[in-house]
Design an enzyme around this catalytic site. Structure first.
Site, PDB file in Angstrom:
ATOM      1  N   GLN A  75      39.886  44.418  40.015  1.00 20.35           N
ATOM      2  CA  GLN A  75      40.000  44.989  38.673  1.00 20.35           C
ATOM      3  C   GLN A  75      41.043  46.096  38.654  1.00 20.35           C
ATOM      4  O   GLN A  75      40.990  47.037  39.443  1.00 20.35           O
ATOM      5  CB  GLN A  75      38.669  45.547  38.160  1.00 20.35           C
ATOM      6  CG  GLN A  75      38.797  45.985  36.692  1.00 20.35           C
ATOM      7  CD  GLN A  75      37.551  46.573  36.096  1.00 20.35           C
ATOM      8  OE1 GLN A  75      37.154  47.670  36.463  1.00 20.35           O
ATOM      9  NE2 GLN A  75      36.923  45.858  35.159  1.00 20.35           N
ATOM     10  N   CYS A 114      35.812  50.651  30.342  1.00 14.74           N
ATOM     11  CA  CYS A 114      35.294  51.905  30.885  1.00 14.74           C
ATOM     12  C   CYS A 114      35.553  53.054  29.916  1.00 14.74           C
ATOM     13  O   CYS A 114      36.701  53.262  29.501  1.00 14.74           O
ATOM     14  CB  CYS A 114      35.939  52.201  32.231  1.00 14.74           C
ATOM     15  SG  CYS A 114      35.304  53.715  32.999  1.00 14.74           S
ATOM     16  N   LYS A 143      37.914  42.398  30.955  1.00 19.02           N
ATOM     17  CA  LYS A 143      36.558  42.906  30.759  1.00 19.02           C
ATOM     18  C   LYS A 143      36.613  43.966  29.674  1.00 19.02           C
ATOM     19  O   LYS A 143      37.324  44.963  29.804  1.00 19.02           O
ATOM     20  CB  LYS A 143      35.970  43.493  32.050  1.00 19.02           C
ATOM     21  CG  LYS A 143      34.492  43.859  31.913  1.00 19.02           C
ATOM     22  CD  LYS A 143      33.869  44.234  33.247  1.00 19.02           C
ATOM     23  CE  LYS A 143      32.363  44.419  33.109  1.00 19.02           C
ATOM     24  NZ  LYS A 143      31.978  45.577  32.282  1.00 19.02           N
TER      25      LYS A 143
END
Length: 336
Positions: free
Chosen positions: A69, A99, A138
């Site tokens: 990632q 995030c 993501k």
């Protein structure tokens, strides 16, 4: 395995978690599941380009399949980091758009990029041009005052058009101000139905779900609606879950974990790591979540939490911790 999403099979993944899913954690998780997709911690593209690449990217071949990632928002830098990573035997490159932490926002990446889908699309296109590996995203369902029912369909369409091979969706909004990262994992309400709807609207695209999933029964339910399911802290804090993944999700024959073999494997791994100058607790801190519900689990945790941190601690601490578990009593309890 160039692109695991082409086969259209269901995927179980352990989520990327900063400060947790390092290479020692992933090695342990791989001993429990042969098939689960494991993610690295998020690594910033600039760090890979300008930093110690071997330290950041090296990992044990036994960990694969592993997704790397990346964090970043500059297409050229993400493409360069992707090219560098090709020498390190990853199976997938993922971009973090989920995030919410302050240190991520200060770098203009993570969840704040939900406000800049065109930027993310350019990043995905650049990464795709740099590799034959799967490039995935993501994300969250939205941030702050965004309406997820408007934002998420548009975001996913842009990612698909940019060439994303899969989209993993954390089924909560992120609040960029006013909530801590921990609160962002717990307070914003989950909207699984919206993620299900995204899959129904995009049948040809792999859509995976993340957020609030605590066990494999829940995972199985989600897999009736989407292509993949991702567990984070539930898999980390109760690592035993992973021992059933291959059977429950991938249809492998059911078999008990060989705990003694696991003990020996982790001792050998720790010995090799210590021989390179590492410390035992770098490995054992990820093992504390083993044996939830087992007789002797509390003593197991005590040994790893105290003895493994002492100067000069060696692999025999792992053996002592495993010896604290009463497997027979646990089996009798389960049977009764």
């Amino acid at each position: 395995m160039k692109n695991q999403y082409i086969n259209r099979e269901k995927i179980f993944a352990v989520a990327p978690m900063i400060d947790w899913t390092d290479r020692h954690c992933r090695f342990l998780h791989r001993q429990l599941s042969s098939h689960a997709l494991l993610f690295t911690e998020m690594i910033v593209a600039d760090a890979i380009i300008h930093g110690r690449q071997d330290k950041l990217l090296s990992h044990h071949d036994a960990e694969n399949p592993v997704a790397l990632q990346l964090g970043g928002s500059v297409p050229e830098k993400l493409a360069e980091a992707t090219r560098i990573a090709l020498d390190y035997n990853y199976n997938e490159i993922n971009i973090n758009v989920g995030c919410p932490s302050d240190r991520v926002q200060s770098g203009t990446f993570g969840a704040c990029l939900m406000r800049e889908p065109e930027t993310v699309a350019r990043c995905v296109s650049a990464m795709k041009a740099a590799t034959d590996l799967a490039v995935t995203v993501k994300c969250r369902i939205g941030v702050d005052d965004q309406n997820p029912e408007d934002v998420l369909p548009d975001f996913i369409t842009r990612m698909i058009d940019a060439g994303a091979d899969a989209i993993w969706v954390h089924a909560r909004k992120a609040w960029l101000q006013g909530l801590s990262p921990k609160e962002n994992r717990e307070i914003p309400p989950l909207d699984y139905d919206l993620v299900y709807a995204m899959k129904a609207a995009n049948p040809g695209t792999f859509i995976g779900i993340n957020g609030g999933i605590s066990d494999l029964e829940q995972a199985k339910t989600h897999l009736e609606h989407v292509d993949g399911v991702m567990l984070g802290r539930a898999a980390y804090h109760n690592t035993n879950i992973l021992g059933d993944v291959d059977h429950v999700v991938y249809g492998a024959p059911s078999q008990e974990v060989d705990w003694q073999q696991l003990c020996q494997t982790m001792m050998a791994y720790a010995a090799d790591y210590i021989a390179t100058g590492g410390r035992l607790n770098h490995v054992t801190r990820h093992m504390v979540g083993l044996f939830q519900g087992f007789a002797g689990a509390r003593r197991f945790r005590q040994i790893l939490s105290s003895d493994a941190t002492k100067p000069g601690a060696g692999p025999e601490i792992i053996e002592a911790a495993f010896a604290a578990i009463d497997f027979e009593a646990t089996s009798l309890k389960a049977a009764g």
